[in-house]
Design a protein around this motif. Structure first.
Motif, PDB file in Angstrom:
ATOM      1  N   ARG A 178       0.840  -1.191   0.000  1.00  0.00           N
ATOM      2  CA  ARG A 178       0.000   0.000   0.000  1.00  0.00           C
ATOM      3  C   ARG A 178       0.879   1.246   0.000  1.00  0.00           C
ATOM      4  O   ARG A 178       2.031   1.188   0.389  1.00  0.00           O
ATOM      5  N   THR A 179       0.284   2.352  -0.381  1.00  0.00           N
ATOM      6  CA  THR A 179       0.909   3.663  -0.220  1.00  0.00           C
ATOM      7  C   THR A 179      -0.061   4.481   0.622  1.00  0.00           C
ATOM      8  O   THR A 179      -1.172   4.762   0.178  1.00  0.00           O
ATOM      9  N   ARG A 180       0.367   4.794   1.847  1.00  0.00           N
ATOM     10  CA  ARG A 180      -0.521   5.444   2.806  1.00  0.00           C
ATOM     11  C   ARG A 180       0.259   6.415   3.688  1.00  0.00           C
ATOM     12  O   ARG A 180       1.456   6.265   3.888  1.00  0.00           O
ATOM     13  N   ARG A 181      -0.476   7.365   4.238  1.00  0.00           N
ATOM     14  CA  ARG A 181       0.081   8.155   5.328  1.00  0.00           C
ATOM     15  C   ARG A 181       0.055   7.256   6.564  1.00  0.00           C
ATOM     16  O   ARG A 181      -0.747   6.324   6.643  1.00  0.00           O
ATOM     17  N   ILE A 182       0.943   7.522   7.498  1.00  0.00           N
ATOM     18  CA  ILE A 182       1.007   6.687   8.699  1.00  0.00           C
ATOM     19  C   ILE A 182       0.718   7.524   9.938  1.00  0.00           C
ATOM     20  O   ILE A 182       1.026   8.713   9.981  1.00  0.00           O
ATOM     21  N   ALA A 183       0.119   6.893  10.931  1.00  0.00           N
ATOM     22  CA  ALA A 183      -0.129   7.524  12.226  1.00  0.00           C
ATOM     23  C   ALA A 183       0.677   6.765  13.265  1.00  0.00           C
ATOM     24  O   ALA A 183       0.527   5.543  13.406  1.00  0.00           O
ATOM     25  N   ILE A 184       1.560   7.497  13.952  1.00  0.00           N
ATOM     26  CA  ILE A 184       2.440   6.873  14.939  1.00  0.00           C
ATOM     27  C   ILE A 184       2.420   7.653  16.244  1.00  0.00           C
ATOM     28  O   ILE A 184       2.134   8.851  16.247  1.00  0.00           O
ATOM     29  N   ALA A 185       2.742   6.954  17.315  1.00  0.00           N
ATOM     30  CA  ALA A 185       2.923   7.623  18.600  1.00  0.00           C
ATOM     31  C   ALA A 185       4.402   7.973  18.725  1.00  0.00           C
ATOM     32  O   ALA A 185       5.277   7.178  18.356  1.00  0.00           O
ATOM     33  N   CYS A 186       4.670   9.174  19.239  1.00  0.00           N
ATOM     34  CA  CYS A 186       6.045   9.643  19.402  1.00  0.00           C
ATOM     35  C   CYS A 186       6.297   9.956  20.867  1.00  0.00           C
ATOM     36  O   CYS A 186       5.399  10.419  21.574  1.00  0.00           O
TER      37      CYS A 186
END
Length: 145
Positions: free
Chosen positions: A120-128
């Motif tokens: 897939r090509t997607r934006r990612i949501a991560i915790a920092c």
């Protein structure tokens, strides 16, 4: 007695301050191990997840889904700073990433987990934490206007 208590409190506080960066770096190393692999492909899910011993947290059970980001650690880390924007209590990438999503198709316990990979090509949501990615939350479909 009061001096002894004060000294003990100072020792505990200094130990806590020192351990916080270590805890972040340990979580960051786990994040890298589990989610960043520039050479990943849809056909490598079983091999990589088994090699990295990725399971449901605190168990030997197969993890339902694991996502690999096809990028360098620095590119992903930049999402926690200038290449990301707030998204609830997470950071969302401003640009899409190539990812491989490995979904469990069979098996219950490691090493018998079997996965189906999707590109897939997607934006990612991560915790920092302290500027470092420590948890992959989800991928986000993004449509350009």
């Amino acid at each position: 007695m009061r001096i002894l208590v004060t000294c003990m409190v100072l020792v505990l506080l200094s130990a806590n301050v020192r351990s916080q960066p270590e805890a972040v770096s340990e979580r960051y190393r786990k994040f890298i191990n589990q989610h960043i692999n520039a050479d990943m492909s849809i056909n490598k899910c079983d091999k990589e997840i088994n090699k990295l011993k990725i399971t449901k947290t605190g168990s030997n059970e197969c993890k339902e889904t694991n996502t690999f980001i096809l990028a360098t650690t620095n590119l992903v880390k930049s999402v926690c700073k200038d290449a990301g924007e707030p998204y609830n209590n997470l950071m969302k990438s401003t640009k899409p990433f190539s990812i491989i999503v490995c979904k469990l198709k069979g098996g219950q316990r490691r090493p018998h987990c079997q996965y189906r990979g999707q590109s897939r090509t997607r934006r990612i949501a991560i915790a920092c934490e302290d500027g470092f990615p420590v948890h992959f939350d989800r991928d986000i479909v993004h449509f350009e206007n």
